[in-house]
Design an enzyme around this catalytic site. Structure first.
Site, PDB file in Angstrom:
ATOM      1  N   SER A  64       4.313  -9.194  -3.728  1.00  0.00           N
ATOM      2  CA  SER A  64       3.601  -8.083  -3.088  1.00  0.00           C
ATOM      3  C   SER A  64       2.216  -7.863  -3.680  1.00  0.00           C
ATOM      4  O   SER A  64       1.871  -8.373  -4.749  1.00  0.00           O
ATOM      5  CB  SER A  64       4.399  -6.779  -3.200  1.00  0.00           C
ATOM      6  OG  SER A  64       4.079  -6.072  -4.372  1.00  0.00           O
ATOM      7  N   VAL A  65       1.454  -7.028  -2.968  1.00  0.00           N
ATOM      8  CA  VAL A  65       0.110  -6.640  -3.367  1.00  0.00           C
ATOM      9  C   VAL A  65       0.105  -5.882  -4.695  1.00  0.00           C
ATOM     10  O   VAL A  65      -0.910  -5.835  -5.402  1.00  0.00           O
ATOM     11  CB  VAL A  65      -0.532  -5.780  -2.252  1.00  0.00           C
ATOM     12  CG1 VAL A  65       0.186  -4.443  -2.097  1.00  0.00           C
ATOM     13  CG2 VAL A  65      -2.021  -5.569  -2.469  1.00  0.00           C
ATOM     14  N   LYS A  66       1.233  -5.293  -5.064  1.00  0.00           N
ATOM     15  CA  LYS A  66       1.290  -4.445  -6.254  1.00  0.00           C
ATOM     16  C   LYS A  66       1.116  -5.225  -7.559  1.00  0.00           C
ATOM     17  O   LYS A  66       0.842  -4.620  -8.608  1.00  0.00           O
ATOM     18  CB  LYS A  66       2.603  -3.665  -6.281  1.00  0.00           C
ATOM     19  CG  LYS A  66       2.760  -2.670  -5.131  1.00  0.00           C
ATOM     20  CD  LYS A  66       1.712  -1.574  -5.170  1.00  0.00           C
ATOM     21  CE  LYS A  66       2.022  -0.480  -4.153  1.00  0.00           C
ATOM     22  NZ  LYS A  66       1.075   0.643  -4.207  1.00  0.00           N
ATOM     23  N   ASP A  67       1.272  -6.535  -7.515  1.00  0.00           N
ATOM     24  CA  ASP A  67       1.007  -7.327  -8.723  1.00  0.00           C
ATOM     25  C   ASP A  67      -0.394  -7.057  -9.258  1.00  0.00           C
ATOM     26  O   ASP A  67      -0.624  -7.050 -10.467  1.00  0.00           O
ATOM     27  CB  ASP A  67       1.131  -8.823  -8.411  1.00  0.00           C
ATOM     28  CG  ASP A  67       2.571  -9.270  -8.240  1.00  0.00           C
ATOM     29  OD1 ASP A  67       3.466  -8.405  -8.181  1.00  0.00           O
ATOM     30  OD2 ASP A  67       2.806 -10.490  -8.145  1.00  0.00           O
ATOM     31  N   ARG A  68      -1.327  -6.855  -8.348  1.00  0.00           N
ATOM     32  CA  ARG A  68      -2.731  -6.673  -8.735  1.00  0.00           C
ATOM     33  C   ARG A  68      -2.910  -5.411  -9.582  1.00  0.00           C
ATOM     34  O   ARG A  68      -3.548  -5.451 -10.645  1.00  0.00           O
ATOM     35  CB  ARG A  68      -3.616  -6.593  -7.494  1.00  0.00           C
ATOM     36  CG  ARG A  68      -3.680  -7.863  -6.669  1.00  0.00           C
ATOM     37  CD  ARG A  68      -4.567  -7.625  -5.451  1.00  0.00           C
ATOM     38  NE  ARG A  68      -4.617  -8.748  -4.528  1.00  0.00           N
ATOM     39  CZ  ARG A  68      -5.504  -9.730  -4.572  1.00  0.00           C
ATOM     40  NH1 ARG A  68      -6.436  -9.740  -5.501  1.00  0.00           N
ATOM     41  NH2 ARG A  68      -5.489 -10.701  -3.667  1.00  0.00           N
TER      42      ARG A  68
END
Length: 324
Positions: free
Chosen positions: A41-45
């Protein structure tokens, strides 16, 4: 390319043109495939960015505990990073979070606490308040505070947004991203508007969430809640990480619109994604329908549909929810 850690695989995700489901040939819709990040997901960033800052400033020390409230994706990113760096992770989440997400966090070794989705924002059972209490009671702990931490949108300002600008070579007219913390739409939106003030930034919002009413009238609707089925977007309280000033429009959507679009993306574009991705593309197609000039729309596919096989891609579950 040889990597010394899976964390080096975060970012630089592909931007893909939708080929089959865009009926208006004047419009190009490009999707940023954030499910390609290592935890899906985008939340890794934001997790990588916030934790690096916490380590640098001494907020998180070796052997410490990371605590956070999550709808699953931030939790997966935290659990992955904790496994790499040797931290303990304690994560709270509402009970509507899919079993796939819950089991992913456990697989990484995180401890999870499931709370009632219907708990009011001021209830001690609300997943945010449970995380706050655990962080206060746990020595050598650090809470990301993703909803109110300015480092959240900052992560997207310095990573996601420049990637989009480079991949489109600045040829972008509309950016669309739904939000819960609002970090993606705020960070990317601010960057894009600094590059070109004419770029429109649009946030889809699930019906039931308070964000649409707050954007339109500056009021928090009394009946606002998170009891809709789509995960990871909308909210029952205002996140400080969400910068409403960068938004040009907020568009309400239903669970059915989001989920059926996600299923179309899998079958017609071979993009197996979650409900928030469906909502973003649904909003992109809604915008595209009324356009008569050549227009480029960029939107986000925040996570993978593998996290929702028991829900969105399960006909029996969809029928039970009266969504098919």
């Amino acid at each position: 390319m040889k990597m010394h850690s899976i964390l080096q695989a975060i970012g630089n995700t592909p931007l893909v043109k939708l080929e089959k489901i865009v009926p208006n040939k004047q419009v190009t819709i490009l999707v940023k495939c954030e499910f390609a990040n290592p935890s899906g997901s985008v939340k890794d960033r934001i997790v990588d960015y916030i934790i690096a800052d916490a380590e640098q400033n001494g907020y998180l020390k070796p052997g410490g505990t990371i605590v956070e409230n999550t709808s699953g994706n931030t939790g997966a990113a935290i659990a992955m990073l904790a496994a790499v760096k040797g931290y303990r992770a304690i994560l709270t989440m509402p009970d509507k979070v899919s079993l796939e997400k819950q089991n992913t966090l456990r697989a990484y070794g995180a401890e999870i606490i499931v709370t009632p989705t219907a708990a009011a924002p001021d209830s001690p059972e609300h997943y945010v308040n449970v995380a706050k209490r655990i962080a206060a009671e746990t020595p050598n702990s650090f809470r990301l505070d993703q909803y109110d931490n300015p480092k959240n949108p900052e992560a997207h300002y310095f990573s996601t947004a420049p990637e989009i600008w480079q991949q489109t070579q600045g040829d972008i007219d509309i950016f669309i991203a739904s939000g819960s913390t609002g970090g993606t739409v705020s960070g990317v939106g601010r960057f894009l508007k600094e590059k070109n003030r004419s770029i429109k930034v649009i946030m889809p919002d699930p019906i039931g969430s308070i964000y649409y009413e707050y954007f339109k009238n500056g009021k928090i609707s009394e009946g606002g809640n998170c009891n809709y089925l789509v995960e990871g977007v909308g909210e029952d309280h205002i996140a400080k990480a969400l910068d409403f000033s960068v938004l040009d429009e907020v568009i309400p959507f239903t669970d059915k619109e989001a989920f059926l679009m996600a299923r179309r993306l899998a079958k017609e574009e071979a993009l197996l994604v979650g409900g928030s991705s469906g909502a973003n593309v649904w909003a992109a197609l809604k915008m595209a329908a009324g356009l008569t000039e050549p227009t480029t729309i960029v939107t986000i596919l925040p996570d993978s549909g593998i996290k929702y096989l028991s829900k969105i891609y399960n006909d029996e579950w969809m029928q039970a929810q009266q969504l098919l």
